[in-house]
Structures are given as structure tokens and as C-alpha cells.
Motif scaffolding. Structure first.
Motif, PDB file in Angstrom:
ATOM      1  N   THR A   1      -8.826  37.915 -16.995  1.00 16.39           N
ATOM      2  CA  THR A   1      -7.491  38.330 -17.452  1.00 16.39           C
ATOM      3  C   THR A   1      -6.550  37.118 -17.447  1.00 16.39           C
ATOM      4  OG1 THR A   1      -6.767  38.851 -15.225  1.00 16.39           O
ATOM      5  CG2 THR A   1      -7.708  40.654 -16.475  1.00 16.39           C
TER       6      THR A   1
ATOM      7  N   LYS B   1      -6.134  31.741 -16.569  1.00 16.99           N
ATOM      8  CA  LYS B   1      -6.494  31.339 -15.199  1.00 16.99           C
ATOM      9  C   LYS B   1      -7.232  30.008 -15.263  1.00 16.99           C
ATOM     10  CE  LYS B   1      -6.634  35.992 -13.338  1.00 16.99           C
ATOM     11  NZ  LYS B   1      -7.376  37.078 -12.690  1.00 16.99           N
ATOM     12  N   ASP B   2      -7.226  29.286 -14.134  1.00 13.71           N
ATOM     13  CA  ASP B   2      -7.864  27.966 -14.089  1.00 13.71           C
ATOM     14  C   ASP B   2      -9.323  28.045 -14.557  1.00 13.71           C
ATOM     15  OD1 ASP B   2      -5.477  27.180 -12.987  1.00 13.71           O
ATOM     16  OD2 ASP B   2      -6.223  27.119 -10.916  1.00 13.71           O
ATOM     17  N   THR B   3     -10.018  29.080 -14.146  1.00 14.45           N
ATOM     18  CA  THR B   3     -11.439  29.219 -14.507  1.00 14.45           C
ATOM     19  C   THR B   3     -11.609  29.196 -16.025  1.00 14.45           C
ATOM     20  OG1 THR B   3     -11.858  30.497 -12.505  1.00 14.45           O
ATOM     21  CG2 THR B   3     -13.460  30.740 -14.292  1.00 14.45           C
TER      22      THR B   3
ATOM     23  N   ALA C   1     -13.791  30.836  -8.089  1.00 19.21           N
ATOM     24  CA  ALA C   1     -13.125  32.145  -8.000  1.00 19.21           C
ATOM     25  C   ALA C   1     -14.139  33.251  -8.305  1.00 19.21           C
ATOM     26  CB  ALA C   1     -11.950  32.218  -8.979  1.00 19.21           C
ATOM     27  N   PRO C   2     -13.958  34.424  -7.655  1.00 19.07           N
ATOM     28  CA  PRO C   2     -14.852  35.555  -7.933  1.00 19.07           C
ATOM     29  C   PRO C   2     -14.376  36.412  -9.112  1.00 19.07           C
ATOM     30  CG  PRO C   2     -13.474  36.041  -6.021  1.00 19.07           C
ATOM     31  CD  PRO C   2     -13.031  34.698  -6.539  1.00 19.07           C
ATOM     32  N   PHE C   3     -15.338  36.951  -9.870  1.00 22.03           N
ATOM     33  CA  PHE C   3     -15.039  37.807 -11.035  1.00 22.03           C
ATOM     34  C   PHE C   3     -16.051  38.954 -11.072  1.00 22.03           C
ATOM     35  CE2 PHE C   3     -13.323  33.668 -11.943  1.00 22.03           C
ATOM     36  CZ  PHE C   3     -12.081  33.949 -12.493  1.00 22.03           C
ATOM     37  N   SER C   4     -15.541  40.182 -11.035  1.00 25.34           N
ATOM     38  CA  SER C   4     -16.479  41.312 -11.024  1.00 25.34           C
ATOM     39  C   SER C   4     -16.641  41.968 -12.393  1.00 25.34           C
ATOM     40  CB  SER C   4     -16.048  42.350  -9.983  1.00 25.34           C
ATOM     41  OG  SER C   4     -14.860  42.979 -10.390  1.00 25.34           O
ATOM     42  N   TRP C   5     -15.901  41.511 -13.385  1.00 23.26           N
ATOM     43  CA  TRP C   5     -16.197  41.961 -14.758  1.00 23.26           C
ATOM     44  C   TRP C   5     -17.285  41.018 -15.267  1.00 23.26           C
ATOM     45  CZ3 TRP C   5     -10.529  42.543 -16.879  1.00 23.26           C
ATOM     46  CH2 TRP C   5      -9.967  43.681 -16.308  1.00 23.26           C
TER      47      TRP C   5
ATOM     48  N   ASN D   1     -12.999  24.013  -9.168  1.00 19.47           N
ATOM     49  CA  ASN D   1     -12.368  25.314  -8.963  1.00 19.47           C
ATOM     50  C   ASN D   1     -13.445  26.381  -8.710  1.00 19.47           C
ATOM     51  OD1 ASN D   1      -9.528  26.714  -9.788  1.00 19.47           O
ATOM     52  ND2 ASN D   1     -11.224  28.069 -10.297  1.00 19.47           N
TER      53      ASN D   1
ATOM     54  N   ASN E   1     -14.334  35.526  -1.018  1.00 22.46           N
ATOM     55  CA  ASN E   1     -13.142  36.330  -1.283  1.00 22.46           C
ATOM     56  C   ASN E   1     -11.875  35.476  -1.162  1.00 22.46           C
ATOM     57  OD1 ASN E   1     -11.747  38.907  -1.676  1.00 22.46           O
ATOM     58  ND2 ASN E   1     -11.065  38.562   0.414  1.00 22.46           N
TER      59      ASN E   1
ATOM     60  N   SER F   1     -10.332  33.643  -4.119  1.00 22.06           N
ATOM     61  CA  SER F   1      -9.592  34.337  -5.190  1.00 22.06           C
ATOM     62  C   SER F   1      -8.094  34.117  -5.044  1.00 22.06           C
ATOM     63  CB  SER F   1      -9.901  35.834  -5.178  1.00 22.06           C
ATOM     64  OG  SER F   1      -9.283  36.447  -4.067  1.00 22.06           O
ATOM     65  N   ILE F   2      -7.685  33.366  -4.047  1.00 18.85           N
ATOM     66  CA  ILE F   2      -6.260  33.101  -3.818  1.00 18.85           C
ATOM     67  C   ILE F   2      -5.642  32.453  -5.072  1.00 18.85           C
ATOM     68  CG2 ILE F   2      -6.627  30.792  -2.804  1.00 18.85           C
ATOM     69  CD1 ILE F   2      -4.445  31.578  -0.730  1.00 18.85           C
TER      70      ILE F   2
ATOM     71  N   GLU G   1      -9.875  25.319  -4.627  1.00 15.73           N
ATOM     72  CA  GLU G   1     -10.138  26.326  -3.583  1.00 15.73           C
ATOM     73  C   GLU G   1     -11.323  25.938  -2.705  1.00 15.73           C
ATOM     74  OE1 GLU G   1     -10.143  27.073  -6.852  1.00 15.73           O
ATOM     75  OE2 GLU G   1      -8.318  28.263  -7.162  1.00 15.73           O
TER      76      GLU G   1
ATOM     77  N   SER H   1     -15.400  38.361 -17.701  1.00 15.44           N
ATOM     78  CA  SER H   1     -14.147  38.675 -18.383  1.00 15.44           C
ATOM     79  C   SER H   1     -12.969  38.278 -17.492  1.00 15.44           C
ATOM     80  CB  SER H   1     -14.142  40.172 -18.687  1.00 15.44           C
ATOM     81  OG  SER H   1     -13.195  40.446 -19.652  1.00 15.44           O
TER      82      SER H   1
HETATM   83  C1  LIG Z   1     -14.022  40.444  -5.722  1.00  7.81           C
HETATM   84  C2  LIG Z   1     -13.046  39.989  -6.770  1.00  7.81           C
HETATM   85  C3  LIG Z   1     -13.321  40.221  -8.103  1.00  7.81           C
HETATM   86  C4  LIG Z   1     -12.450  39.773  -9.101  1.00  7.81           C
HETATM   87  N1  LIG Z   1     -12.749  40.004 -10.411  1.00  7.81           N
HETATM   88  C5  LIG Z   1     -11.950  39.520 -11.386  1.00  7.81           C
HETATM   89  C6  LIG Z   1     -12.308  39.686 -12.762  1.00  7.81           C
HETATM   90  O1  LIG Z   1     -13.336  40.253 -13.102  1.00  7.81           O
HETATM   91  N2  LIG Z   1     -11.462  39.152 -13.688  1.00  7.81           N
HETATM   92  C7  LIG Z   1     -10.329  38.483 -13.354  1.00  7.81           C
HETATM   93  O2  LIG Z   1      -9.613  38.011 -14.232  1.00  7.81           O
HETATM   94  N3  LIG Z   1      -9.965  38.300 -12.057  1.00  7.81           N
HETATM   95  C8  LIG Z   1     -10.770  38.791 -11.073  1.00  7.81           C
HETATM   96  N4  LIG Z   1     -10.442  38.586  -9.753  1.00  7.81           N
HETATM   97  C9  LIG Z   1      -9.238  37.780  -9.435  1.00  7.81           C
HETATM   98  C10 LIG Z   1      -9.527  36.283  -9.525  1.00  7.81           C
HETATM   99  O3  LIG Z   1     -10.556  35.895  -8.625  1.00  7.81           O
HETATM  100  C11 LIG Z   1      -8.228  35.527  -9.163  1.00  7.81           C
HETATM  101  O4  LIG Z   1      -7.273  35.807 -10.146  1.00  7.81           O
HETATM  102  C12 LIG Z   1      -8.403  34.040  -9.008  1.00  7.81           C
HETATM  103  O5  LIG Z   1      -7.232  33.505  -8.427  1.00  7.81           O
HETATM  104  C13 LIG Z   1      -8.650  33.323 -10.310  1.00  7.81           C
HETATM  105  O6  LIG Z   1      -8.806  31.979  -9.990  1.00  7.81           O
HETATM  106  P1  LIG Z   1      -8.472  30.780 -10.960  1.00  7.81           P
HETATM  107  O7  LIG Z   1      -7.033  30.904 -11.389  1.00  7.81           O
HETATM  108  O8  LIG Z   1      -8.741  29.609 -10.091  1.00  7.81           O
HETATM  109  O9  LIG Z   1      -9.405  30.885 -12.116  1.00  7.81           O
HETATM  110  C14 LIG Z   1     -11.270  39.063  -8.739  1.00  7.81           C
HETATM  111  C15 LIG Z   1     -10.978  38.845  -7.377  1.00  7.81           C
HETATM  112  C16 LIG Z   1     -11.847  39.309  -6.405  1.00  7.81           C
HETATM  113  C17 LIG Z   1     -11.539  39.064  -4.946  1.00  7.81           C
END
Ligand SMILES: Cc1cc2nc3c(=O)[nH]c(=O)nc-3n(C[C@H](O)[C@H](O)[C@H](O)COP(=O)(O)O)c2cc1C
Length: 266
Positions: free
Chosen positions: A104, A112-114, A84-88, A82, A138, A141-142, A150, A102
Motif C-alpha cells: 500500500t 513505501k521504501d520497499t 519489512a514484513p508483507f502478508s499480502w 531495508n 515484526n 515493520s516500524i 531497519e 502487494s
Molecule cells: C505482519 C505484517 C504484515 C504486513 N503486511 C503488509 C502488506 O501486505 N502490505 C503493506 O503495504 N504493508 C504491510 N505491513 C506494513 C509494513 O510492514 C510497514 O508499512 C513497513 O513500515 C513498510 O516498510 P518500508 O516503508 O520500509 O517499506 C505489514 C506489517 C506487518 C507487521
């Protein structure tokens, strides 16, 4: 000003107010005066604990900026990879090296999967994104279902890690392998439901592409060409900067004390 980037992708410019001296007020420069003028528009104050103000909390996304982005790679117990991007995201300690991410809960309160994968396999990688592949990152993040990786849709390439099971992103010039250190659940004060989980990860390995390093062994921003996250779907280039010296009390303490005693007499 000394340049720490030889790259055309990053310009070193003069810092704002390079001749600033201790005690100089903001209104001492034309830019400072213009900035202070903005206060004439008044203030909006949001009570972050008041339910009627809850919608205004979106302000935090655009106010706490710029944010670095962790492109997190994990693997499930069943071996589904898996990303995914995270900006926290940030470094929280250098000795020992620890980072935070961090995450959500999904709209239906599911992790979330992550997060689920990190809790299950205790390891993950964080990959720093460069402009050349921000579109691919980007797209990852779907909100794909749990059993869908992904990786194929992103077009990115898995590179085996040496310490954790989750692969790192081959296209990333700077990747970390991390072991889960601790999680902290953040709860809704009324329902007590977990809304967000802060993950702390111990850095076990750092992988850096030699072509993004400068002569001193630091990452050159002009070569890394990373991106920053602003509010909404807005991203920022990291292509211009300036050096500002760190002040030292040993060097300037006497001067500061003299200034303060002059001000006290005035
Ligand atoms: C640039 C960017 C930053 C993001 N930052 C966060 C974040 O900090 N925390 C969060 O929970 N989701 C964040 N998201 C949304 C997750 O990437 C999104 O929910 C993703 O589907 C999670 O993937 P997962 O379910 O495979 O873990 C961000 C998305 C983008 C495009």
C-alpha cells in the motif's frame, strides 16, 4: 494417516470427517450440524463499493486468513538496506516460478521504501519467518524514515545474495532471490490516485537450510515453524495439520455418476 513431519513442533492429527463420501451433506456429522446452527445469528452484508461501508472493509484483514508473510529485503539506489514484513503475499505461478507482494501507499500517498527500492534496483529477497525470530521481523515493520535502515534495530543479520543486490536474512531458513517482473497499480475509483501496488517477482534462486528439509526434500513444517498472519496484530502458529487425499475423476468418476443418477431418481 501418514505423517509428513517427524518433528515435535508439528502434530499430524486425523482430518475432520475422515469417512466423508461423495455427496454427503454438512449436517451428516455433529460438528457439521453445530456449524450450520451458527447461521441463526443472521448475516452482515457489506457493499464494498459504497462509501458509507468503507470502514467495514477492515473485515477483509480478519476474513482472508491465514496469510503467509513475506519478509522483504531491498536496497535503495544509495545503498540503504531495508526490511519489512508483507502478508499480502503468495506464489502465483510455479512454471515459471513467480510470487506476488502487494504494497500500500503511505498515509501521504508516498510509496513505501520497499516499493521504491524494488522499482529502483529491480531486485529483492523474500525471507520466510520462523517463530524463533518473529519478534525481530515484526519490529522491522516500524515506520522508519527513508534514510534509516531497519536492519540494526531488528537484530537480524544480512547475508549477501548471489543474484540480487539486496541481502537475504541469514536467520531465515527459506529465502528467495527475486527479479522484478511486473507491477500493477491499484487506483482509487474516484480520485484515480494509486493506493496500492502489486509487485510480481520472478524467483531466481531459492536458499533453504538443510535442517528444515524432510527425507523427500520438502520443507518440514515442524522444522520450519513458520507463522501465519490473521487480523489486526494477531499471528498464528503453524503447528498442527492433517492430510486430506486429492480426489481423482479417473479413480472415482464412475462412483460419482452412479450417485448422481440415484439422486436424480429419488
Ligand atoms: C505482519 C505484517 C504484515 C504486513 N503486511 C503488509 C502488506 O501486505 N502490505 C503493506 O503495504 N504493508 C504491510 N505491513 C506494513 C509494513 O510492514 C510497514 O508499512 C513497513 O513500515 C513498510 O516498510 P518500508 O516503508 O520500509 O517499506 C505489514 C506489517 C506487518 C507487521
Amino acid at each position: 494417516m501418514a505423517s509428513n513431519s517427524s518433528q515435535p513442533g508439528f502434530k499430524i492429527v486425523d482430518p475432520p470427517n475422515p469417512s466423508w463420501t461423495y455427496g454427503q451433506k454438512v449436517d451428516a456429522t455433529p460438528e457439521g450440524r453445530e456449524w450450520l446452527e451458527g447461521e441463526k445469528a443472521g448475516w452482515t452484508t457489506v457493499n464494498a463499493s459504497a462509501p458509507e461501508d468503507a470502514k467495514k472493509l477492515f473485515l477483509l484483514f480478519s476474513g482472508i486468513v491465514p496469510r503467509p508473510i513475506a519478509f522483504v529485503s531491498t536496497i535503495s539506489e544509495n545503498g540503504i538496506a531495508n526490511i519489512a514484513p508483507f502478508s499480502w503475499f503468495n506464489q502465483v505461478s510455479s512454471s515459471p516460478p513467480v510470487i506476488s507482494v502487494s504494497i500500500t501507499r503511505n498515509a501521504d500517498s508516498r510509496p513505501k521504501d520497499t516499493l521504491r527500492n524494488i522499482l529502483a534496483t529491480k531486485g529483492f529477497t523474500v525471507n520466510i519467518i520462523s517463530e524463533a525470530w518473529i519478534a525481530q521481523a515484526n519490529a522491522a515493520s516500524i515506520d522508519a524514515p527513508e534514510d534509516v535502515s531497519e536492519w540494526p534495530l531488528s537484530g537480524l543479520t544480512q547475508e549477501p545474495s548471489i543474484y540480487v543486490k539486496a541481502p537475504r536474512v541469514k536467520e531465515s531458513a527459506f529465502s528467495l532471490e527475486l527479479e522484478l517482473l511486473e507491477t500493477v497499480d491499484v487506483r482509487d475509483p474516484v480520485s484515480s490516485k494509486v493506493t496500492t501496488t502489486l509487485v510480481l517477482g520472478s524467483v531466481k534462486y531459492i536458499h533453504v537450510r538443510n535442517d528444515v528439509l524432510d527425507a523427500r526434500g520438502s520443507v518440514d513444517p515442524g522444522k520450519l515453524r513458520t507463522v501465519a498472519k490473521l487480523g489486526g496484530i494477531l499471528f498464528a502458529k503453524v503447528n498442527e495439520g492433517y492430510n486430506i487425499p486429492r480426489y481423482s475423476w479417473a479413480e472415482h468418476g464412475k462412483q460419482i455418476q452412479e450417485l448422481e443418477s440415484t439422486q436424480a431418481k429419488a
